[in-house]
Scaffold this motif. Structure first.
Motif, PDB file in Angstrom:
ATOM      1  N   PHE A  75      45.143  57.337  58.694  1.00 39.00           N
ATOM      2  CA  PHE A  75      44.811  58.662  58.163  1.00 39.00           C
ATOM      3  C   PHE A  75      46.077  59.514  57.651  1.00 39.00           C
ATOM      4  O   PHE A  75      46.873  59.694  58.453  1.00 39.00           O
ATOM      5  N   ASN A  76      46.254  59.584  56.452  1.00 40.71           N
ATOM      6  CA  ASN A  76      46.945  60.534  55.865  1.00 40.71           C
ATOM      7  C   ASN A  76      48.727  59.959  56.335  1.00 40.71           C
ATOM      8  O   ASN A  76      49.575  60.710  56.615  1.00 40.71           O
ATOM      9  N   ASN A 137      37.975  63.853  52.945  1.00 38.27           N
ATOM     10  CA  ASN A 137      39.170  63.474  53.774  1.00 38.27           C
ATOM     11  C   ASN A 137      39.208  64.264  55.136  1.00 38.27           C
ATOM     12  O   ASN A 137      40.177  64.818  55.605  1.00 38.27           O
ATOM     13  N   SER A 163      45.534  70.399  58.491  1.00 43.07           N
ATOM     14  CA  SER A 163      46.842  70.246  57.670  1.00 43.07           C
ATOM     15  C   SER A 163      47.985  69.616  58.606  1.00 43.07           C
ATOM     16  O   SER A 163      48.748  69.344  58.061  1.00 43.07           O
ATOM     17  N   PRO A 165      49.347  66.594  60.123  1.00 45.07           N
ATOM     18  CA  PRO A 165      49.005  65.267  59.789  1.00 45.07           C
ATOM     19  C   PRO A 165      48.888  64.259  61.245  1.00 45.07           C
ATOM     20  O   PRO A 165      48.445  63.156  61.221  1.00 45.07           O
ATOM     21  N   LYS A 328      45.252  51.070  53.570  1.00 39.14           N
ATOM     22  CA  LYS A 328      46.597  51.152  53.150  1.00 39.14           C
ATOM     23  C   LYS A 328      46.982  49.714  52.715  1.00 39.14           C
ATOM     24  O   LYS A 328      47.787  49.297  51.603  1.00 39.14           O
TER      25      LYS A 328
END
Length: 606
Positions: A75-76, A137, A163, A165, A328
């Protein structure tokens, strides 16, 4: 909270998976006699570790600094690992969702626990589950909570601050929890481990594992908005005679290559994998088949055995696994847990218990009958720059060759073997057809001479071979075909012996030294070659036969073959000479564990 009446993924949305590795708990409700299988050591579960004994701690496998552990999402830009953890002791109990993050699946930073028991719907426990990344997301964790009446409910948690990460803080809203409350037709004491949700036919779907007597069940629930969930008229799948289905996993695999697929992928080029962890055997089994989206049923392929005799991910110490789609790198990753096998009292004394095995890429074998597994490529960043190599070495019967120049207790070894003929292969005894492969391995161990084999590696061996864990092959003749037995035999792995005179010693308190084994689906008549990779790490040996067709993980606890006193040998005890075509062995560095990522030197360029 989730937004929108019909919540559905856009083309840019990827469904991911997160796991807290599964756990079984002994539960009695009223006079029903319904129970799980995990023994609860109440007198030990809150005993803190005064000190941590490092002797058998792994060097490059994930484990926290101390105490008991029992999955991951991308995730992110970060991989998140959530796992069942006892912060107060080295046996099962006081379970929280521990949380670590990584950029590469190898180096990890430990964060504060993500979920702890605190609400009426989980006051007696936050057990395992999964997650889905929703449109916008937004990660959404689904987990099993235990209420005051010991009923197993399906609850959810969401990040407090999207917000961040690291997703350090999670909240469990009162509104909407539990999102699935078992109806009277469901055994509420055996109803756990919700899967990653997938989207098909305009609805979200998830599965929860359960049982009725000996009927293993995967209950199917659907939702249009990810808020209100409805139980389907029929389970996604069920099988009589298997008992409780824990940690179910259901995902698609491509029939054309090794690229992983989004969990919601459904078309004619896709097969589906259905996996369960069987409470009764403590092993995992999977089938490959077809997902009928019209009937909402999973149908195993003909020949895909749907029972205790079925295919396993791993024929050794491997349980409570989950997979996730890593968008990814377009791969599906499988991650499993290995518990200790040296006894609960020793776990308390050494101050830790349980490890995560190396994450594996998983994909469909071109034969369509099984999966292939291989350690994630990131692991290779830990390999030493100058490996030890051997080639064209002939092993005669009774011969051992030491692999020198490496740290044998912490190594990655790849080796390929070949032989000239299969004529000396021993006949396959018909009685073995109805026995587990590990029984055959136990009968025909590394010291029992054969024809073609046994040959392979002697891992975590002492200098004079008083201790050793053989990882080996043995070839049998069965009719016009050949059968390849693959073993990881811990029988002689340690000189430690239990006090057999103690009448109070239960099986959970004894040293477990099994002969693990599986068969390898390979036609040796064409190549007369076979390959092996073993990941050796102090108290664990993970071995991959023939490119990951068959995998075995063993936990072992040597007393002599420890640290610099551990040795590695090649061996052959068959009358047929075996050639080591090539061996490459690397020392393995220790990854960064449990420190802030900004302070870690992490190689993410793979």
């Amino acid at each position: 909270m989730m937004g929108g009446k019909n919540l559905r993924p856009s083309m840019a949305t990827t469904l991911l998976h997160v796991t807290a590795f599964c756990v079984v708990v002994a539960t009695i409700i009223g006079n029903s006699g319904v129970q799980g299988s995990h023994k609860v050591y109440r007198e030990l579960q809150s005993v803190p570790a005064d000190k941590v004994i490092e002797t058998h701690r792994t060097g490059y496998h994930f484990q926290p600094p101390k105490h008991w552990i029992n999955g991951p999402m991308y995730f992110n830009g970060l991989y998140h690992l959530f796992y069942q953890y006892n912060p107060k002791g080295s046996v099962w109990g006081n379970i929280v969702w521990a949380h670590s993050v990584s950029k590469d699946l190898i180096n990890w930073e430990a964060l504060e626990p993500a979920i702890e028991a605190s609400k009426p719907f989980d006051i007696k426990g936050c057990w395992s589950g999964s997650a889905t990344i929703l449109p916008g997301n937004k990660p959404f964790i689904q987990y099993t909570g235990i209420d005051k009446d010991e009923r197993q409910l399906q609850d959810f948690a969401v990040p407090k601050n999207l917000s961040d990460p690291y997703l350090r803080e999670w909240v469990k809203p009162d509104q909407g929890n539990p999102f699935i409350d078992p109806d009277p037709s469901v055994n509420a004491s055996a109803f756990r481990d919700p899967t990653t949700a997938w989207f098909v036919n305009g609805e979200w779907h998830t599965v929860v594992g359960s049982k009725k007597d000996m009927l293993g069940i995967a209950y199917l629930y659907t939702s249009k908005d990810f808020k209100k969930w409805v139980k389907a008229k029929e389970p996604l799948h069920s099988v009589q005679g298997t008992g409780m289905w824990e940690c179910p996993d259901f995902y698609p695999v491509s029939q054309t290559g090794d690229r992983g697929l989004d969990t919601s992928a459904v078309d004619k080029s896709v097969k589906h994998v259905f996996k369960v962890s069987l409470d009764l055997t403590r092993f995992e089994y999977y089938t490959i088949g077809v997902y009928d989206t019209d009937k909402e049923k999973y149908i195993p392929d003909e020949g895909s055995v749907d029972s205790w005799a079925g295919i396993r991910y791993d024929y050794g110490n491997f349980y409570a696994s989950k997979s996730f789609f890593d968008y990814k790198k377009h791969r599906r990753i499988l991650w499993g847990w290995a518990n200790e096998s040296d006894g609960k009292t020793r776990d308390v004394n050494k101050g830790w218990a349980g490890i995560q095995l190396i994450p594996r890429k998983v994909w469909l074998d071109p034969n369509g009958k099984q999966l292939l597994q291989w350690p994630v490529e990131e692991l290779e960043t830990l390999r030493s720059a100058r490996p030890v190599t051997l080639s064209s070495k002939v092993l005669k019967q009774g011969q051992n060759i030491e692999v020198e120049g490496i740290t044998a207790a912490q190594a990655d070894v790849e080796v390929s073997f070949s032989f000239q003929s299969l004529d000396k292969a021993e006949p396959f005894d018909p009685k073995w057809a109805d026995l587990p492969a590990q029984d055959v391995c136990h009968e025909k161990g590394s010291t029992v001479p054969g024809g073609v084999g046994p040959f392979g590696l002697l891992t975590l061996a002492s200098e004079k071979l008083e201790e050793l864990t053989p990882v080996m092959f043995r070839v049998f003749k069965k009719g016009d075909n050949h059968v390849v037995l693959f073993c990881s035999d811990a029988t002689s792995s340690t000189l430690t012996k239990d006090d057999e005179k103690s009448s109070n010693l239960t099986r959970d308190e004894m040293m477990y030294k099994p002969s693990f084994a599986g068969y390898v689906d390979v036609d040796l008549s064409k190549t007369k070659k076979i390959a092996l990779r073993s990941l050796i790490d102090h108290s664990v040996v993970e071995s991959f036969a023939e490119g990951g067709k068959t995998v075995i993980s063993s936990r072992v606890y040597p007393t002599l073959a420890v640290g610099p006193k551990a040795h590695l040998f090649l061996f052959n005890n068959g009358t047929e000479e075996v050639t080591v075509d090539k061996l490459t062995a690397w020392d393995m560095a220790k990854p960064v564990m449990n420190v802030p990522l900004e302070k870690a030197s992490i190689n993410t360029e793979l």
